[in-house]
Design an enzyme around this catalytic site. Structure first.
Site, mmCIF file in Angstrom:
data_model
loop_
_atom_site.group_PDB
_atom_site.id
_atom_site.type_symbol
_atom_site.label_atom_id
_atom_site.label_comp_id
_atom_site.label_asym_id
_atom_site.label_seq_id
_atom_site.Cartn_x
_atom_site.Cartn_y
_atom_site.Cartn_z
ATOM 1 C CG ASP A 98 -2.108 1.207 1.493
ATOM 2 O OD1 ASP A 98 -1.920 2.558 -0.121
ATOM 3 O OD2 ASP A 98 -3.338 1.250 2.372
ATOM 4 C CG HIS A 121 -0.840 5.200 4.429
ATOM 5 N ND1 HIS A 121 -2.196 6.215 5.434
ATOM 6 C CD2 HIS A 121 -1.903 5.032 3.298
ATOM 7 C CE1 HIS A 121 -3.059 5.510 5.132
ATOM 8 N NE2 HIS A 121 -3.559 5.269 4.309
ATOM 9 C CB ILE A 124 -3.081 8.965 8.901
ATOM 10 C CG1 ILE A 124 -3.630 8.672 7.993
ATOM 11 C CG2 ILE A 124 -3.969 10.407 9.559
ATOM 12 C CD1 ILE A 124 -5.717 8.879 7.315
ATOM 13 N N GLY A 148 -4.975 2.341 7.879
ATOM 14 C CA GLY A 148 -5.757 1.622 7.895
ATOM 15 C C GLY A 148 -5.795 -0.055 8.416
#
Length: 286
Positions: free
Chosen positions: A187, A192, A207, A210
């Site tokens: 990912d 991120h 961040i 998830g």
């Protein structure tokens, strides 16, 4: 930029993707295996430890479509406005440490949530050699600012945690650089890693993925239940709040028969991953 509400039913694939023992280890490290105690999870983080056969965290199946670049299109939308909303995984059989699958993705719904659109997809992984269905990953993405088109709001959940204290409460830390390690599993969303891109999405810094929180939660849950990774039959959870790298996660687990409910919170008690449910297949303990 507009979402294509007629994309329901659109498919992508099949796409072929393979993985090996090193990929399995990198993913395990990316979701925190061995971080609290390097000797505690060697079955996940090494391939040559005496008396330990290497195992793979089955949630790795979810990131295979990202690694393959598989994506059924649903319009020209700003990717900085996309956040992962919910994720489910059904393991039709245990995920092998090494393998190759053919992936097919289908858009199953586009729902109008007012402030944004919710896009749901199913991704199936079929073993390339045997032709057997290995797993089905069902996910949803929330695209802020793309709602208000008059569509159906979609189904709601009636999930509630059992009205008693959890059977297990486990804390696990994340590293300040966790996103930089986790992204190597497939990912590469700059939300991120790139501060400027994260700022476009309304965040003051990148961040945590998830699915990193999701994989960390699955890892903690399996260890708390004393279950080997290949016993995981299904797992689902809803993302409710962004997580910053370096945060300490607390996983609370309630076992009710064959179903294990869970919720993940941060150091201030804010819920990060909610409405969690996991089931196990019969097998040996860790």
């Amino acid at each position: 930029m507009t979402i294509d509400v007629d994309a329901v039913g659109r498919t992508a694939g099949p796409a072929q993707i393979s993985w090996n023992a090193t990929d399995a280890i990198l993913y395990a490290l990316g979701v925190g295996a061995g971080q609290d105690d390097p000797a505690a999870e060697l079955e996940l983080t090494t391939e040559n430890t005496e008396s330990l056969a290497q195992q793979i965290l089955p949630t790795y199946a979810i990131v295979l479509s990202q690694k393959a670049g598989l994506r059924a299109g649903y319009g020209d939308v700003d990717t900085s406005k996309i956040v992962h909303a919910q994720q489910s995984l059904t393991l039709h059989q245990p995920l092998p440490v090494e393998g190759s699958v053919l992936l097919t993705q289908r858009i199953t719904g586009i729902h109008d949530k007012g402030s944004g659109a919710l896009v749901t997809t199913d991704t199936e992984g079929v073993d390339e050699k045997s032709g057997d269905l290995l797993f089905t990953a069902s996910g949803s993405a929330f695209i802020r600012g793309e709602g208000g088109f008059g569509g159906d709001r979609g189904p709601s959940s009636s999930w509630n945690a059992p009205a008693r204290k959890p059977d297990h409460v486990v804390k696990t830390a994340t590293r300040p650089d966790q996103t930089l390690l986790y992204r190597l599993s497939g990912d590469r969303n700059p939300l991120h890693s790139d501060p400027a891109f994260a700022a476009r999405g309304g965040f003051d810094r990148p961040i945590l993925h998830g699915l990193c929180t999701y994989g960390s939660t699955a890892r903690v849950l399996l260890r708390a239940l004393g279950a080997a990774p290949d016993r995981l039959a299904s797992i689902t959870g809803r993302f409710t709040r962004p997580v910053m790298p370096g945060e300490t996660l607390t996983v609370s687990i309630w076992s009710e028969g064959d179903t294990h409910y869970f919720r993940t919170t941060d150091s201030e008690g804010n819920v990060l991953l909610d409405r969690g449910m996991a089931t196990l297949r019969e097998g040996d303990a860790v």
